[in-house]
Design a protein around this motif. Structure first.
Motif, short mmCIF file in Angstrom:
data_model
loop_
_atom_site.label_atom_id
_atom_site.label_comp_id
_atom_site.label_asym_id
_atom_site.label_seq_id
_atom_site.Cartn_x
_atom_site.Cartn_y
_atom_site.Cartn_z
N LEU A 224 -4.50 51.38 -10.99
CA LEU A 224 -5.22 50.12 -10.77
C LEU A 224 -6.35 50.32 -9.76
O LEU A 224 -7.47 49.83 -9.95
CB LEU A 224 -4.26 49.04 -10.28
CG LEU A 224 -3.10 48.68 -11.21
CD1 LEU A 224 -2.15 47.70 -10.53
CD2 LEU A 224 -3.61 48.10 -12.52
N ILE A 225 -6.04 51.04 -8.67
CA ILE A 225 -7.07 51.36 -7.68
C ILE A 225 -8.16 52.20 -8.33
O ILE A 225 -9.37 51.96 -8.13
CB ILE A 225 -6.47 52.11 -6.48
CG1 ILE A 225 -5.42 51.26 -5.75
CG2 ILE A 225 -7.57 52.59 -5.53
CD1 ILE A 225 -5.97 50.15 -4.93
N ALA A 226 -7.74 53.18 -9.13
CA ALA A 226 -8.71 54.03 -9.83
C ALA A 226 -9.61 53.20 -10.73
O ALA A 226 -10.82 53.44 -10.82
CB ALA A 226 -7.99 55.11 -10.63
N GLY A 227 -9.01 52.22 -11.43
CA GLY A 227 -9.79 51.37 -12.32
C GLY A 227 -10.88 50.61 -11.57
O GLY A 227 -12.02 50.52 -12.03
N VAL A 228 -10.54 50.06 -10.40
CA VAL A 228 -11.53 49.34 -9.59
C VAL A 228 -12.65 50.30 -9.19
O VAL A 228 -13.85 49.96 -9.33
CB VAL A 228 -10.86 48.73 -8.34
CG1 VAL A 228 -11.93 48.18 -7.40
CG2 VAL A 228 -9.87 47.64 -8.74
N MET A 229 -12.30 51.48 -8.71
CA MET A 229 -13.31 52.44 -8.27
C MET A 229 -14.23 52.87 -9.40
O MET A 229 -15.46 52.94 -9.25
CB MET A 229 -12.62 53.67 -7.65
CG MET A 229 -11.77 53.38 -6.44
SD MET A 229 -12.73 52.73 -5.05
CE MET A 229 -11.41 52.25 -3.94
N VAL A 230 -13.64 53.15 -10.54
CA VAL A 230 -14.42 53.61 -11.69
C VAL A 230 -15.37 52.52 -12.17
O VAL A 230 -16.56 52.77 -12.45
CB VAL A 230 -13.49 54.07 -12.83
CG1 VAL A 230 -14.25 54.18 -14.16
CG2 VAL A 230 -12.85 55.41 -12.47
N GLY A 298 -8.42 47.70 -17.00
CA GLY A 298 -8.55 46.26 -16.78
C GLY A 298 -9.98 45.88 -16.40
O GLY A 298 -10.93 46.61 -16.68
N ASN A 299 -10.14 44.75 -15.74
CA ASN A 299 -11.48 44.29 -15.36
C ASN A 299 -11.59 43.93 -13.87
O ASN A 299 -12.57 43.32 -13.45
CB ASN A 299 -11.89 43.07 -16.21
CG ASN A 299 -10.87 41.94 -16.09
OD1 ASN A 299 -9.94 41.99 -15.30
ND2 ASN A 299 -11.07 40.90 -16.91
N SER A 300 -10.59 44.29 -13.07
CA SER A 300 -10.64 43.96 -11.65
C SER A 300 -11.69 44.81 -10.94
O SER A 300 -11.91 45.98 -11.28
CB SER A 300 -9.26 44.17 -11.00
OG SER A 300 -8.81 45.49 -11.19
N SER A 314 -8.38 41.47 -8.05
CA SER A 314 -9.17 40.33 -8.55
C SER A 314 -10.36 40.85 -9.34
O SER A 314 -10.91 41.92 -9.04
CB SER A 314 -9.67 39.45 -7.40
OG SER A 314 -8.60 39.05 -6.55
N SER A 315 -10.78 40.04 -10.32
CA SER A 315 -11.92 40.42 -11.15
C SER A 315 -13.20 39.69 -10.72
O SER A 315 -14.30 40.07 -11.14
CB SER A 315 -11.64 40.14 -12.62
OG SER A 315 -11.32 38.77 -12.81
N THR A 316 -13.06 38.64 -9.89
CA THR A 316 -14.24 37.92 -9.42
C THR A 316 -14.23 37.86 -7.90
O THR A 316 -13.17 37.92 -7.26
CB THR A 316 -14.28 36.48 -9.96
OG1 THR A 316 -13.21 35.72 -9.37
CG2 THR A 316 -14.16 36.46 -11.48
N LEU A 317 -15.42 37.73 -7.34
CA LEU A 317 -15.54 37.64 -5.89
C LEU A 317 -14.86 36.39 -5.36
O LEU A 317 -14.26 36.41 -4.28
CB LEU A 317 -17.01 37.66 -5.48
CG LEU A 317 -17.30 37.63 -3.98
CD1 LEU A 317 -16.64 38.81 -3.27
CD2 LEU A 317 -18.81 37.62 -3.73
N GLN A 318 -14.92 35.31 -6.12
CA GLN A 318 -14.27 34.06 -5.70
C GLN A 318 -12.77 34.25 -5.56
O GLN A 318 -12.16 33.84 -4.56
CB GLN A 318 -14.58 32.95 -6.69
CG GLN A 318 -13.97 31.60 -6.32
CD GLN A 318 -14.30 30.51 -7.34
OE1 GLN A 318 -14.99 30.76 -8.32
NE2 GLN A 318 -13.81 29.31 -7.10
N ASP A 319 -12.17 34.87 -6.58
CA ASP A 319 -10.72 35.11 -6.51
C ASP A 319 -10.38 36.08 -5.38
O ASP A 319 -9.35 35.93 -4.71
CB ASP A 319 -10.23 35.68 -7.84
CG ASP A 319 -10.24 34.64 -8.95
OD1 ASP A 319 -10.30 33.44 -8.65
OD2 ASP A 319 -10.18 35.04 -10.14
N HIS A 320 -11.24 37.04 -5.18
CA HIS A 320 -10.99 38.01 -4.12
C HIS A 320 -11.03 37.33 -2.75
O HIS A 320 -10.16 37.56 -1.90
CB HIS A 320 -12.03 39.13 -4.19
CG HIS A 320 -11.96 40.09 -3.05
ND1 HIS A 320 -10.88 40.91 -2.82
CD2 HIS A 320 -12.86 40.36 -2.04
CE1 HIS A 320 -11.09 41.64 -1.74
NE2 HIS A 320 -12.28 41.33 -1.25
N ASN A 321 -12.05 36.47 -2.54
CA ASN A 321 -12.16 35.77 -1.26
C ASN A 321 -10.95 34.89 -1.01
O ASN A 321 -10.48 34.76 0.13
CB ASN A 321 -13.45 34.94 -1.22
CG ASN A 321 -14.68 35.81 -1.11
OD1 ASN A 321 -14.61 36.95 -0.63
ND2 ASN A 321 -15.82 35.31 -1.56
#
Length: 332
Positions: A224-230, A298-300, A314-321
């Motif tokens: 999952l972390i790898a997916g975000v980085m990629v 995924g799309n996070s 999270s896939s959006t900045l809003q959800d992340h915040n």
């Protein structure tokens, strides 16, 4: 000489012969190591007699005579090898001789955990009394030269594992083993990588894997972390990962990252630079390397630590915040 004297002499010789035979048989069959395992070190120049003395000094039931006799019977005199030996409880003298002739020396161990830095490794080796220390004052350039490393830094190039070694093995030899194992793992993993990754070499995979290793210790989160980085690399977004910032801070890091640290110009500040940092920041294990080459689809694009070793993705900045705010409230 009277018949009586002759008879007594023969009786004495027979008695001595019988005693010697029984003593010899006991040397062959009786345990020489009785209570606890013992350790001796055989050095260059030790004769059969000296080796027998060292065994006797450890309270083993060993005589110099029978050690020599049995060693010669086994045709092992020229095969006795130097080194540190540990003899287990219950071993007989012939088994001890076999162990020395086969060079089955005592094995020490040292462990390099995942996520350690090169400084951590060097400190661990320097604190190990069984290692020959040759790198205590060596420069980074000398270290790389002795290991044949062409990269600009040796960071992250050693595979985290437990390594077994004989007493007085050099720190360079141990590092070479760890370096060779990392190269082997990369050679095994790189050809199996997923398609269309934004990394162009095994070394870049190692850099990415080192970030993944430092971001999470949860096995199921690594992809999952790898997916975000990629996905960030593919979209041109900065990685914005704290472990790289911390690495770039070096000795200036004291447990917290402040706002000025996120604005400091270092090659490892992934809040400012785009793409990967120039080198790994730690030793990744095989699982982190595999995750870097097989990221989650995924799309996070964001994640925040929950404080229990896992993260919210999270896939959006809003959800992340929102997740950041929730975590901060819990932390308070």
């Amino acid at each position: 000489m009277s018949n009586k004297i002759v008879g007594l002499t023969l009786l004495f010789i027979s008695f001595i012969g019988g005693w010697a035979w029984m003593d010899y048989r006991q040397a062959l069959q009786a345990p020489a190591v009785k209570d606890n395992p013992v350790v001796i070190e055989i050095v260059k120049g030790d004769s059969m007699g000296r080796i027998a003395e060292k065994l006797a000094e450890q309270h083993l039931r060993v005589s110099s005579l029978w050690f020599k006799v049995i060693t010669l019977q086994k045709q092992a005199a020229a095969k006795l090898k130097t080194g540190e030996y540990e003899f287990a409880t219950g071993l007989t003298l012939p088994e001890i001789i076999d162990q020395i002739a086969e060079g089955k020396t005592r094995q020490h161990s040292i462990t390099f955990p995942e996520g350690w830095s090169l400084d951590d490794i060097l400190a661990e080796m320097n604190n190990n009394p069984h290692i020959e220390h040759t790198l205590k004052d060596a420069s980074p350039e000398t270290l790389r030269a002795q290991l044949g490393i062409s990269e600009s830094k040796a960071e992250g190039l050693f595979f985290p594992d437990t390594y077994f070694f004989e007493k007085n093995m050099s720190d360079v030899s141990l590092l070479k083993r760890a370096y060779d194992k990392m190269q082997l793992v990369l050679q095994e993993e790189w050809p199996q990588r997923a398609a269309n990754l934004p990394i162009n070499s095994p070394y870049e995979a190692l850099i990415l894997a080192s970030i993944i290793e430092k971001e999470t210790g949860a096995e199921d989160e690594r992809p999952l972390i790898a997916g975000v980085m990629v996905r960030r690399l593919q979209s041109g977004m900065p990685l914005q990962t704290d472990p790289t910032v911390i690495y770039g801070m070096g000795d200036n890091y004291h447990g917290n990252i402040a706002e000025p640290d996120l604005k400091a110009q270092t090659p490892y500040n992934t809040y400012l630079i785009k793409g990967l940092p120039p080198t790994p920041i730690a030793m990744p294990g095989r699982e982190a390397i595999h995750a870097a080459l097989h990221p989650d689809a995924g799309n996070s694009l964001y994640f925040v630590a929950k404080g229990n070793g896992t993260h919210v993705f999270s896939s959006t900045l809003q959800d992340h915040n929102h997740a950041v705010e929730l975590f901060q409230k819990q932390k308070k």
